[in-house]
Scaffold this motif. Structure first.
Motif, short mmCIF file in Angstrom:
data_model
loop_
_atom_site.label_atom_id
_atom_site.label_comp_id
_atom_site.label_asym_id
_atom_site.label_seq_id
_atom_site.Cartn_x
_atom_site.Cartn_y
_atom_site.Cartn_z
N PRO A 430 46.10 -9.16 -37.90
CA PRO A 430 47.34 -8.37 -37.20
C PRO A 430 47.57 -6.95 -37.01
O PRO A 430 48.25 -7.30 -38.06
CB PRO A 430 48.38 -9.47 -37.04
CG PRO A 430 47.48 -10.22 -37.33
CD PRO A 430 46.45 -9.58 -38.44
N VAL A 431 48.14 -6.04 -36.79
CA VAL A 431 48.64 -4.78 -37.11
C VAL A 431 49.49 -4.01 -35.26
O VAL A 431 48.83 -4.77 -34.18
CB VAL A 431 47.39 -3.60 -37.37
CG1 VAL A 431 48.45 -2.24 -37.46
CG2 VAL A 431 46.62 -4.15 -38.32
N GLN A 432 50.46 -4.15 -34.96
CA GLN A 432 51.22 -3.71 -33.92
C GLN A 432 51.58 -1.66 -34.03
O GLN A 432 51.21 -1.66 -35.58
CB GLN A 432 52.90 -4.19 -34.24
CG GLN A 432 52.65 -5.80 -34.43
CD GLN A 432 53.08 -5.89 -32.74
OE1 GLN A 432 52.86 -5.20 -31.76
NE2 GLN A 432 52.44 -6.94 -32.55
N ALA A 433 50.82 -1.73 -33.26
CA ALA A 433 51.49 0.17 -32.89
C ALA A 433 51.65 0.73 -31.69
O ALA A 433 51.47 -0.15 -30.66
CB ALA A 433 49.54 0.73 -33.48
N PRO A 434 52.01 1.53 -31.26
CA PRO A 434 52.56 1.82 -30.54
C PRO A 434 51.01 2.88 -29.75
O PRO A 434 50.96 3.83 -29.39
CB PRO A 434 53.58 3.28 -30.10
CG PRO A 434 53.48 3.33 -31.75
CD PRO A 434 52.26 2.30 -32.73
N ILE A 435 50.89 2.28 -28.61
CA ILE A 435 49.63 2.58 -28.08
C ILE A 435 49.71 2.16 -26.48
O ILE A 435 50.34 1.75 -25.77
CB ILE A 435 48.81 1.74 -28.16
CG1 ILE A 435 48.83 0.81 -27.41
CG2 ILE A 435 47.90 2.30 -29.93
CD1 ILE A 435 47.49 -0.47 -28.28
N ASP A 436 48.94 3.29 -24.99
CA ASP A 436 48.49 2.72 -24.32
C ASP A 436 47.40 1.64 -23.96
O ASP A 436 46.38 1.84 -24.48
CB ASP A 436 48.52 3.99 -23.44
CG ASP A 436 47.81 4.20 -21.64
OD1 ASP A 436 47.70 2.75 -21.43
OD2 ASP A 436 48.18 4.88 -21.59
N PRO A 437 47.82 0.18 -23.68
CA PRO A 437 46.95 -0.82 -24.49
C PRO A 437 45.36 -0.48 -23.21
O PRO A 437 44.44 -0.63 -23.71
CB PRO A 437 47.43 -1.89 -23.71
CG PRO A 437 48.83 -1.62 -23.37
CD PRO A 437 49.38 -0.55 -23.30
N ASN A 438 45.44 0.38 -21.64
CA ASN A 438 44.78 0.20 -20.66
C ASN A 438 43.56 1.23 -21.42
O ASN A 438 42.44 1.59 -20.95
CB ASN A 438 45.14 1.07 -19.85
CG ASN A 438 46.07 -0.63 -18.69
OD1 ASN A 438 44.69 -1.49 -18.60
ND2 ASN A 438 46.20 -0.46 -18.23
N ARG A 439 43.87 2.36 -21.93
CA ARG A 439 43.13 3.07 -22.41
C ARG A 439 43.05 3.14 -23.86
O ARG A 439 41.97 3.43 -24.26
CB ARG A 439 44.02 4.76 -23.07
CG ARG A 439 44.76 5.44 -21.58
CD ARG A 439 43.31 5.91 -20.95
NE ARG A 439 43.32 6.80 -19.58
CZ ARG A 439 42.90 7.31 -19.01
NH1 ARG A 439 41.54 6.53 -19.00
NH2 ARG A 439 43.10 8.20 -17.76
#
Length: 565
Positions: A430-439
């Motif tokens: 498990p890795v948390q990152a700030p992303i645009d999930p759809n992209r």
């Protein structure tokens, strides 16, 4: 000579005594001599003349010693100045100055030996013979310096021209400015003690364009001085000995910038005027005709190089146009094929359902047919969306709202939606990152789609996820056809597809990897690939675990502050 009349001997003696002053005046003309030294030398010659012609008796030993000292000192000074000028010169001018150094040294020896032959009667014949020999050598050296044969000039020019040609072949050709700068740097040592500028004609501006370099003297070219404009229009080389007198309108500017002489050689190919090669000096040139001839030779070579650069640029532009045309044709063919397939399915399924409804209106609804219509319609929508993204992505960007997302869960979700029987092996934490999930779903779906599409013989697809040095590292590897090394740099460009893929039966618009790269980079990450033909490919995506400063600060209009999901 004792056999000559006394008056002839005195005139000859005075003429020999005058030679050092004449040579000193030549030095003053091209290099400058302190005014005090000129006054002393002129006064000394006058005193020698007065004592020679106004004294009735034959000149004594004191006079001869003083005359010898006067001649040797001035010859020595002039020779040293010629030597210093030779060290600062190059090419034919350097050779001629070196000849003058030899001539001056031999002439000083000839004068000293001649005087000693008179003062030392016991060794008169030896000193007189040495004097004649030195005088003969001095005459040859001065002739080579002041009036060199054409064969000498050609030989002296050849080595420098060959050096320039060798350096010009290594000149950078990334742009015309780079080429011109490199050529100017190569020319400077061949026309030393002068500032060099290549001014090229610009059709749009309707004037010669110059670049502001560090040398302040070159700023006299900003307003196209009259001598330069005349040389360009007449296409003839010219030398301006005194710039202030030749162009009074710019006299103050010449004086302020320390410009005395200007040499201009046209840069021309056939009848096409390309520009001028200009050499600007702070003093008159001793051998201006030689340096101007050298400048003309260099200008001809510069013209060839500039013309070749233009032809190469045109060829590059033509090839780029041809390549763009080929890409457009490939894209249109791929787009037509990819759109035709779902359209064909939609039309066939709709016609089938229509026939069934007309024959048996009470027949149960064809759920499977409806699902096929929906599936093909969604496929068409994805293709249209890709085309829209490609068209407007450069203006508005791809990434929207970024939220803290569990990449592990997102990857599991995307893999589950892949419609294939191919084995996809996923290993990660498990890795948390700030992303645009759809992209990011789009990125992973594109990478998986490519891995499956370009592995026609099967094989596992390996997906991994890990954290490394503040980054989330996602990789997708296949064992398919691979990518040639020379095509790897271009695969992330819009509408680009590998040669083997274009020639095969694998469909695609050439947009998937372009989208991946743009989306990843807008997240502040990077994407790379390792591949070998016949062994498969491995794509690696690295994303920051915290928003980059430029994204977190809101520089991108489409982005919003990060929030937890």
């Amino acid at each position: 000579d004792r056999d000559w009349p006394e008056s002839v001997n005195r005139i000859t003696t005075f003429a020999i005594a005058s030679l050092p002053l004449l040579l000193l005046l030549v030095v003053d003309d091209f290099a400058g001599v302190h005014r005090f030294l000129l006054v002393v030398a002129t006064t000394g010659l006058i005193l020698l003349g007065v004592s020679l012609f106004l004294v009735a008796a034959t000149p004594g030993n004191v006079y001869l010693v003083l005359a010898m000292a006067y001649s040797v000192v001035l010859f020595g000074y002039s020779t040293v100045r010629f030597g210093l000028a030779a060290r600062a010169s190059a090419g034919m001018s350097q050779r001629r100055l070196q000849a003058l150094v030899i001539g001056g040294s031999l002439l000083a020896l000839a004068v000293a030996s001649g005087r000693l032959s008179i003062l030392i009667a016991q060794q008169q014949s030896e000193w007189a013979g040495l004097s004649r020999l030195a005088l003969f050598g001095s005459a040859i050296a001065y002739a080579a310096g002041f009036m060199p044969p054409r064969s000498f000039q050609t030989a002296w020019q050849a080595s420098r021209l060959q050096q320039f040609l060798a350096e010009s072949t290594r000149a950078p050709r990334g742009s015309l400015g780079e080429l011109v700068t490199a050529l100017e740097d190569s020319i400077c040592p061949m026309v030393p003690d002068q500032s060099i500028e290549i001014a090229l004609w610009d059709d749009r501006a309707g004037r010669l364009l110059v670049r502001h370099r560090a040398d302040a003297r070159l700023h006299v070219l900003d307003n196209e001085p009259e001598p330069v404009r005349q040389a360009f229009e007449a296409q003839t080389a010219s030398f301006v000995h005194d710039a202030e007198r030749s162009d009074p309108a710019n006299a103050l500017r010449y004086r302020t910038l320390g410009v005395r002489s200007i040499m201009i050689a046209p840069i021309t190919v056939d009848t096409r005027r390309l520009g001028v090669l200009v050499a600007i000096g702070e003093r008159p040139r001793l051998f201006a005709e030689d340096e101007l001839a050298t400048l003309e030779l260099l200008a001809r070579q510069v013209a060839i190089l500039v013309r070749d650069f233009g032809l190469q640029s045109e060829l590059t532009a033509f090839r780029a146009h041809e390549e763009a045309t080929g890409l457009k044709d490939d894209f249109l063919a791929a787009a037509a094929h990819d759109l035709k397939t779902p359209l064909t399915t939609l039309l066939a399924q709709s016609q089938l359902m229509q026939r069934h409804a007309l024959r048996d209106p009470d027949r149960p609804t064809d759920i499977e047919g409806i699902e096929r219509l929906i599936r093909e319609t969604q496929r068409m929508r994805r293709l249209v969306n890709d085309l829209l993204d490609a068209a407007r992505g450069d203006q508005i960007g791809f990434v929207g709202e970024r939220v803290m997302t569990d990449l592990h869960a997102l990857i599991v979700e995307v893999i589950a939606q892949v419609p294939t029987g191919r084995s996809i092996c996923f290993e990660g934490v498990p890795v948390q990152a700030p992303i645009d999930p759809n992209r990011m779903r789009q990125v992973l779906a594109n990478l998986l789609d490519n891995a499956i599409k370009y592995s026609p013989d099967g094989g596992d697809i390996d997906v991994t996820l890990r954290a490394d040095a503040g980054e989330a590292v996602l990789s997708v590897a296949d064992h398919g056809i691979g990518i040639a090394a020379d095509e790897i740099p271009a695969i992330f460009e819009r509408f680009r597809r590998a040669a083997g893929v274009r020639q095969g039966s694998m469909t695609g618009l050439g947009l998937g990897l372009y989208f991946c790269k743009r989306i990843v980079e807008e997240h502040g990450g990077r994407i790379s690939v390792e591949s070998a033909v016949g062994r498969g490919s491995r794509f690696e995506v690295r994303l920051p675990l915290v928003p980059p400063a430029d994204l977190a600060s809101g520089d991108r209009p489409a982005a919003t502050p990060v929030r937890d999901l």
